[in-house]
Write a protein that holds these residues in place. Structure first.
Motif, PDB file in Angstrom:
ATOM      1  N   LEU A 164       0.824  -1.212   0.000  1.00 53.62           N
ATOM      2  CA  LEU A 164       0.000   0.000   0.000  1.00 53.62           C
ATOM      3  C   LEU A 164       0.857   1.260   0.000  1.00 53.62           C
ATOM      4  O   LEU A 164       0.493   2.261  -0.627  1.00 53.62           O
ATOM      5  CB  LEU A 164      -0.927  -0.005   1.220  1.00 53.62           C
ATOM      6  N   ALA A 165       1.983   1.238   0.695  1.00 49.97           N
ATOM      7  CA  ALA A 165       2.877   2.395   0.695  1.00 49.97           C
ATOM      8  C   ALA A 165       3.440   2.644  -0.696  1.00 49.97           C
ATOM      9  O   ALA A 165       3.516   3.790  -1.160  1.00 49.97           O
ATOM     10  CB  ALA A 165       4.003   2.192   1.703  1.00 49.97           C
ATOM     11  N   ASN A 166       3.859   1.577  -1.372  1.00 51.35           N
ATOM     12  CA  ASN A 166       4.363   1.735  -2.744  1.00 51.35           C
ATOM     13  C   ASN A 166       3.270   2.174  -3.702  1.00 51.35           C
ATOM     14  O   ASN A 166       3.514   2.974  -4.614  1.00 51.35           O
ATOM     15  CB  ASN A 166       4.981   0.415  -3.212  1.00 51.35           C
ATOM     16  N   LEU A 167       2.065   1.671  -3.494  1.00 50.02           N
ATOM     17  CA  LEU A 167       0.933   2.109  -4.318  1.00 50.02           C
ATOM     18  C   LEU A 167       0.667   3.593  -4.107  1.00 50.02           C
ATOM     19  O   LEU A 167       0.410   4.334  -5.070  1.00 50.02           O
ATOM     20  CB  LEU A 167      -0.300   1.281  -3.958  1.00 50.02           C
ATOM     21  N   TRP A 168       0.741   4.042  -2.864  1.00 57.63           N
ATOM     22  CA  TRP A 168       0.540   5.461  -2.571  1.00 57.63           C
ATOM     23  C   TRP A 168       1.634   6.311  -3.213  1.00 57.63           C
ATOM     24  O   TRP A 168       1.350   7.369  -3.792  1.00 57.63           O
ATOM     25  CB  TRP A 168       0.506   5.673  -1.071  1.00 57.63           C
ATOM     26  N   ASN A 169       2.868   5.865  -3.128  1.00 59.85           N
ATOM     27  CA  ASN A 169       3.972   6.613  -3.748  1.00 59.85           C
ATOM     28  C   ASN A 169       3.781   6.730  -5.254  1.00 59.85           C
ATOM     29  O   ASN A 169       4.072   7.778  -5.848  1.00 59.85           O
ATOM     30  CB  ASN A 169       5.305   5.939  -3.440  1.00 59.85           C
ATOM     31  N   CYS A 170       3.305   5.672  -5.887  1.00 63.78           N
ATOM     32  CA  CYS A 170       3.055   5.726  -7.333  1.00 63.78           C
ATOM     33  C   CYS A 170       1.950   6.717  -7.679  1.00 63.78           C
ATOM     34  O   CYS A 170       2.007   7.383  -8.718  1.00 63.78           O
ATOM     35  CB  CYS A 170       2.676   4.335  -7.845  1.00 63.78           C
ATOM     36  N   SER A 171       0.952   6.829  -6.810  1.00 65.66           N
ATOM     37  CA  SER A 171      -0.149   7.757  -7.088  1.00 65.66           C
ATOM     38  C   SER A 171       0.276   9.215  -7.010  1.00 65.66           C
ATOM     39  O   SER A 171      -0.412  10.104  -7.518  1.00 65.66           O
ATOM     40  CB  SER A 171      -1.297   7.512  -6.105  1.00 65.66           C
ATOM     41  N   LEU A 172       1.419   9.487  -6.368  1.00 64.52           N
ATOM     42  CA  LEU A 172       1.916  10.857  -6.241  1.00 64.52           C
ATOM     43  C   LEU A 172       2.643  11.334  -7.489  1.00 64.52           C
ATOM     44  O   LEU A 172       2.852  12.534  -7.670  1.00 64.52           O
ATOM     45  CB  LEU A 172       2.866  10.965  -5.047  1.00 64.52           C
ATOM     46  N   LYS A 173       3.049  10.415  -8.342  1.00 62.21           N
ATOM     47  CA  LYS A 173       3.905  10.773  -9.469  1.00 62.21           C
ATOM     48  C   LYS A 173       3.115  11.421 -10.602  1.00 62.21           C
ATOM     49  O   LYS A 173       1.929  11.160 -10.788  1.00 62.21           O
ATOM     50  CB  LYS A 173       4.627   9.526  -9.990  1.00 62.21           C
ATOM     51  N   GLU A 174       3.820  12.281 -11.337  1.00 64.72           N
ATOM     52  CA  GLU A 174       3.255  12.937 -12.512  1.00 64.72           C
ATOM     53  C   GLU A 174       4.261  12.853 -13.655  1.00 64.72           C
ATOM     54  O   GLU A 174       5.467  12.732 -13.427  1.00 64.72           O
ATOM     55  CB  GLU A 174       2.949  14.411 -12.228  1.00 64.72           C
ATOM     56  N   SER A 175       3.761  12.927 -14.872  1.00 65.89           N
ATOM     57  CA  SER A 175       4.650  12.978 -16.029  1.00 65.89           C
ATOM     58  C   SER A 175       5.220  14.384 -16.155  1.00 65.89           C
ATOM     59  O   SER A 175       4.482  15.362 -16.224  1.00 65.89           O
ATOM     60  CB  SER A 175       3.880  12.624 -17.304  1.00 65.89           C
ATOM     61  N   GLN A 176       6.558  14.503 -16.185  1.00 69.15           N
ATOM     62  CA  GLN A 176       7.220  15.798 -16.220  1.00 69.15           C
ATOM     63  C   GLN A 176       8.313  15.806 -17.290  1.00 69.15           C
ATOM     64  O   GLN A 176       8.768  14.761 -17.751  1.00 69.15           O
ATOM     65  CB  GLN A 176       7.836  16.118 -14.853  1.00 69.15           C
ATOM     66  N   LEU A 177       8.728  17.026 -17.688  1.00 78.25           N
ATOM     67  CA  LEU A 177       9.787  17.201 -18.680  1.00 78.25           C
ATOM     68  C   LEU A 177      11.024  17.773 -17.993  1.00 78.25           C
ATOM     69  O   LEU A 177      10.934  18.435 -16.976  1.00 78.25           O
ATOM     70  CB  LEU A 177       9.321  18.154 -19.787  1.00 78.25           C
ATOM     71  N   ASN A 178      12.214  17.536 -18.596  1.00 81.92           N
ATOM     72  CA  ASN A 178      13.454  18.018 -17.982  1.00 81.92           C
ATOM     73  C   ASN A 178      14.379  18.665 -19.005  1.00 81.92           C
ATOM     74  O   ASN A 178      13.959  19.051 -20.085  1.00 81.92           O
ATOM     75  CB  ASN A 178      14.157  16.869 -17.247  1.00 81.92           C
ATOM     76  N   ASP A 179      15.659  18.749 -18.678  1.00 86.57           N
ATOM     77  CA  ASP A 179      16.622  19.423 -19.556  1.00 86.57           C
ATOM     78  C   ASP A 179      16.737  18.741 -20.907  1.00 86.57           C
ATOM     79  O   ASP A 179      17.105  19.382 -21.896  1.00 86.57           O
ATOM     80  CB  ASP A 179      18.002  19.453 -18.905  1.00 86.57           C
ATOM     81  N   ALA A 180      16.470  17.449 -20.952  1.00 83.00           N
ATOM     82  CA  ALA A 180      16.559  16.766 -22.248  1.00 83.00           C
ATOM     83  C   ALA A 180      15.577  17.363 -23.235  1.00 83.00           C
ATOM     84  O   ALA A 180      15.785  17.294 -24.449  1.00 83.00           O
ATOM     85  CB  ALA A 180      16.276  15.269 -22.057  1.00 83.00           C
TER      86      ALA A 180
END
Length: 546
Positions: A375-391
């Motif tokens: 459940l902790a790993n599932l919660w951590n995954c729900s926090l993520k967003e698709s983002q862009l960087n220097d590349a």
């Protein structure tokens, strides 16, 4: 046991309260000595000390009772008084625990919370408390059933319903000793509120599960009526009602009480004001229990609501005195609970199936792990967003070159429509080379549960008085075996695991001595950072892979 006169009963009760008061005084003196010795206190918690005092007292009482029962020359009335007194000392009343001792502890827990931090982490707390407790109960019960089918439990062969009922009660955690260490060490507030909040709400879910499986066990055990599907539906309805109604009742009580204090100014009548305010420790709990809601959840949210709405309508003196009374009542209740637990160990008429006890301890630890890590790993995954960087910058430059080249090439052979088509093709080719990577935004970083936190949350799942009180109400013929297993697990987790809390904090390198005010100040600053510039600055690294 009947008494010859009413005075004998009064004398017995008076002796009991005198002895209990002497025990409390002994505990206070020993606790002071324990806190003065930092090294000893690091491996031996105050809860364990109180348990030990209770166990020693219970052992002495049991010995005196045995000697008195074998003495032929003792007066019958004196034997009766001693027997009733000993039984009172060695007994543990679930009703007294749930109705008198538990409400002040939960009310004070809610009263002392920072609402902002609690509500910020309410989703993982609710996830652990609801889904995690259910998983822990099912894993514990079903794994023990599987071990029993393989012959690992020996002659003791409980039914699957009995094991699921046992799994439900042993899923109830009691982090009193752990929370005391966390407060003293001033750990990361994120971890503190996860531990405290999950423990408070976990008990409510475990009780609903225990009552549901217990009712199902009684129906199948007595007359065979009822169906699993029907009971499952009833559990779902009870849980949904408790999940919505219980917090609402606690909050509404705080708002209603605040209106009473606002409309009826008690500031000139300090004793009346303090007396009415003190009732908040019990009234929401009893109302919730009367209407079949969760008193545990209601009184917890009533504590938070009282701090938020009632305190501004009180005089300064009453607010200060009320806070002191709530803290004292909670502390005394905790001491009484652990004393009762220790003394009642000698009053058990339980059957010890050591194979079942050993496997039960292992199963409940595994069940706790299943309730935390996935459940902790599932919660951590729900926090993520698709983002862009220097590349993205480098890819954009190469894309501009490709588009210009495509337009030049198309211009040699085709018209403007073809040029546009070539440009579009270049865009599609560029997009196909961009691979977004999901990361946790900085504004959500404080919500992420790190691996050391997961380890500690698993470790903090101590079993305590709630589990033992439920075991004393266990239905069925195998009640004694389940009581014995519960008591052993409670003693092991509180004494061994509870005593190692400070050591585990050091091993896991969890941050301590954290200033909660500064933590909140930094958190408010992060909340103010918004917009594209903030996102670009915070997510520059490793968000985009070409």
């Amino acid at each position: 046991m009947s008494f010859s006169t009413e005075g004998d009963e009064i004398q017995t009760r008076s002796l009991y309260f005198v002895l209990f008061a002497a025990l409390l005084a002994t505990v206070f003196i020993l606790a002071k000595q324990l806190h003065d010795h930092k090294r000893l206190n690091a491996v031996f918690s105050e809860a364990a000390l109180v348990l030990m005092v209770g166990m020693i007292t219970g052992g002495i009482t049991r010995s005196i009772q045995a000697i008195s029962s074998t003495n032929q020359n003792t007066d019958d009335d004196a034997v009766a008084v001693e027997s009733v007194l000993a039984n009172s000392i060695l007994s543990f009343s679930p009703n007294v625990f749930f109705m008198a001792l538990l409400p002040p502890i939960l009310f004070h827990s809610g009263y002392g919370l920072r609402r902002e931090l609690f509500y910020r982490h309410i989703k993982p707390i609710a996830l652990f408390a609801a889904v995690g407790t259910l998983l822990s109960a099912l894993v514990t019960g079903l794994s023990l059933y599987g071990i029993g089918r393989l012959g690992g439990l020996g002659a003791f062969q409980p039914s699957v319903l009995e094991l699921l009922t046992f799994g439900s009660l042993i899923a109830a955690t009691d982090t009193v000793s752990v929370v005391a260490v966390l407060q003293a060490k001033r750990v990361d507030p994120h971890l503190f509120y996860l531990t405290l909040g999950e423990s408070a709400l976990n008990d409510a879910v475990a009780l609903v599960l225990f009552e549901s499986f217990g009712e199902l066990l009684e129906k199948f055990g007595e007359n065979g009526q009822g169906t699993l599907a029907r009971s499952t539906l009833q559990f779902g309805l009870d849980f949904s009602l408790a999940a919505v109604g219980s917090p609402a009742l606690g909050i509404l009580f705080g708002v209603g009480a605040a209106l009473v204090f606002k409309r009826s100014d008690f500031r000139d009548h300090k004793m009346l004001e303090l007396g009415l305010y003190s009732l908040c420790m019990y009234v929401p709990y009893t109302i919730a229990e009367c209407i079949n809601l969760s008193g545990i959840v209601s009184i917890f949210f009533a504590g938070m609501s009282a701090r938020r709405y009632i305190v501004p309508n009180l005089s300064t003196e009453t607010a200060h005195n009320g806070e002191a009374i709530f803290g004292l009542a909670a502390y005394l209740a905790e001491i009484c609970i652990f004393l009762e637990l220790g003394m009642s160990l000698w009053g058990l008429k339980a059957k010890f199936s050591w194979a079942f006890i050993g496997w039960s301890l292992l199963a409940c630890l595994i069940g706790r792990a299943v309730a935390i890590y996935p459940l902790a790993n599932l919660w951590n995954c729900s926090l993520k967003e698709s983002q862009l960087n220097d590349a993205f910058v480098e890819a954009t430059e190469s894309f501009d070159i490709e588009v210009e080249k495509a337009q030049n090439d198309a211009g040699l052979f085709q018209d403007d429509v073809s040029v546009s088509s070539a440009s579009t093709s270049a865009q599609i080719g560029f997009a196909s080379r961009i691979k977004r990577k999901r990361r946790t935004p900085v504004k959500r970083k404080d919500k992420k549960i790190s691996l050391p936190m997961m380890h500690f949350l698993w470790f903090a799942g101590l079993r305590g008085a709630v589990a033992y009180a439920c075991a004393r109400k266990f239905p069925g013929a195998n009640r004694d075996e389940f009581i014995a297993a519960t008591m052993f697990i409670v003693l092991f987790t509180i004494v061994i695991m509870g005593g190692a809390t400070e050591l585990v904090l050091g091993i896991l390198k969890i941050a301590t001595n954290v200033d909660e005010d500064k933590y909140m100040e930094e958190w408010h600053k992060q909340r103010m950072l918004k917009g594209a510039f903030h996102d670009f600055g915070m997510f520059r690294e490793n968000d985009l892979v070409v």
